[in-house]
Design a protein around this motif. Structure first.
Motif, PDB file in Angstrom:
ATOM      1  N   LEU A 184       0.755  -1.245  -0.225  1.00  0.00           N
ATOM      2  CA  LEU A 184       0.078   0.055  -0.147  1.00  0.00           C
ATOM      3  C   LEU A 184       0.777   1.141   0.005  1.00  0.00           C
ATOM      4  O   LEU A 184       2.123   1.034   0.493  1.00  0.00           O
ATOM      5  N   PRO A 185       0.486   2.373  -0.604  1.00  0.00           N
ATOM      6  CA  PRO A 185       1.111   3.536  -0.276  1.00  0.00           C
ATOM      7  C   PRO A 185       1.620   3.794   1.103  1.00  0.00           C
ATOM      8  O   PRO A 185       0.682   3.601   2.105  1.00  0.00           O
ATOM      9  N   GLY A 186       2.801   4.287   1.067  1.00  0.00           N
ATOM     10  CA  GLY A 186       3.327   4.473   2.536  1.00  0.00           C
ATOM     11  C   GLY A 186       4.001   3.334   3.427  1.00  0.00           C
ATOM     12  O   GLY A 186       4.667   3.461   4.369  1.00  0.00           O
ATOM     13  N   GLY A 187       3.989   2.247   2.569  1.00  0.00           N
ATOM     14  CA  GLY A 187       4.957   1.083   2.904  1.00  0.00           C
ATOM     15  C   GLY A 187       3.959   0.010   3.693  1.00  0.00           C
ATOM     16  O   GLY A 187       4.410  -1.122   3.759  1.00  0.00           O
ATOM     17  N   LEU A 188       2.787   0.404   4.114  1.00  0.00           N
ATOM     18  CA  LEU A 188       2.031  -0.653   4.957  1.00  0.00           C
ATOM     19  C   LEU A 188       1.735  -1.782   3.855  1.00  0.00           C
ATOM     20  O   LEU A 188       1.515  -1.441   2.628  1.00  0.00           O
ATOM     21  N   ARG A 189       1.143  -2.839   4.285  1.00  0.00           N
ATOM     22  CA  ARG A 189       0.921  -3.996   3.416  1.00  0.00           C
ATOM     23  C   ARG A 189      -0.570  -4.686   3.895  1.00  0.00           C
ATOM     24  O   ARG A 189      -0.665  -4.456   4.989  1.00  0.00           O
ATOM     25  N   ILE A 190      -1.175  -4.967   3.031  1.00  0.00           N
ATOM     26  CA  ILE A 190      -2.329  -5.711   3.347  1.00  0.00           C
ATOM     27  C   ILE A 190      -2.317  -7.244   2.986  1.00  0.00           C
ATOM     28  O   ILE A 190      -1.568  -7.632   1.819  1.00  0.00           O
ATOM     29  N   LEU A 191      -2.549  -8.344   3.615  1.00  0.00           N
ATOM     30  CA  LEU A 191      -2.412  -9.591   3.614  1.00  0.00           C
ATOM     31  C   LEU A 191      -3.670 -10.315   3.545  1.00  0.00           C
ATOM     32  O   LEU A 191      -4.533  -9.959   4.496  1.00  0.00           O
TER      33      LEU A 191
END
Length: 130
Positions: free
Chosen positions: A43-50
């Motif tokens: 995701l933008p900003g480095g966060l991930r969704i799993l």
């Protein structure tokens, strides 16, 4: 070291159905991921969704059961404008996904709407009211 939030994880009953929903919200998820037991998207900003299938979670937690309600946790997607909130809500409900709260002008100064993903997770859309 201080722990930092790195990812948001979703457990899904049907990977393809869940990924189709989140693709409509603009997430870049390859079509080949539909048949995988575990999928990740940056995701933008480095966060991930799993995403993990229920079977994947049971492979390391055999007693895992789906929660009765996911009403305490939700994902929120910022839109560029109130019109984009309305259009995104219409596109998703038009594609057969369940709307929860139709777009409205919230008292806190945002155009806001809520849908449910295929597993019942609350997904909010919002934009600054103009």
């Amino acid at each position: 070291m201080t722990p930092r939030l790195d990812a948001i994880g979703l457990v899904v009953a049907d990977m393809a159905a869940s990924l189709a929903f989140y693709r409509l919200l603009g997430l870049d998820i390859p079509a080949a991921a539909d048949n995988q037991p575990h999928v990740e998207a940056a995701l933008p900003g480095g966060l991930r969704i799993l995403w993990d299938t229920e079977e994947t979670v049971r492979s390391f937690d055999p007693d895992w059961q789906p929660p009765r309600s996911s009403g305490r946790t939700g994902l929120c997607f910022v839109c560029a404008s109130p019109a984009e909130v309305d259009a995104t809500y219409a596109a998703l409900t038009g594609a057969g996904y369940q709307g929860h709260l139709k777009p409205w002008n919230a008292v806190w100064g945002q155009r806001y709407a809520t849908l449910l993903d295929p597993d019942g997770c609350e997904v909010s859309l919002f934009a600054a009211a103009t």
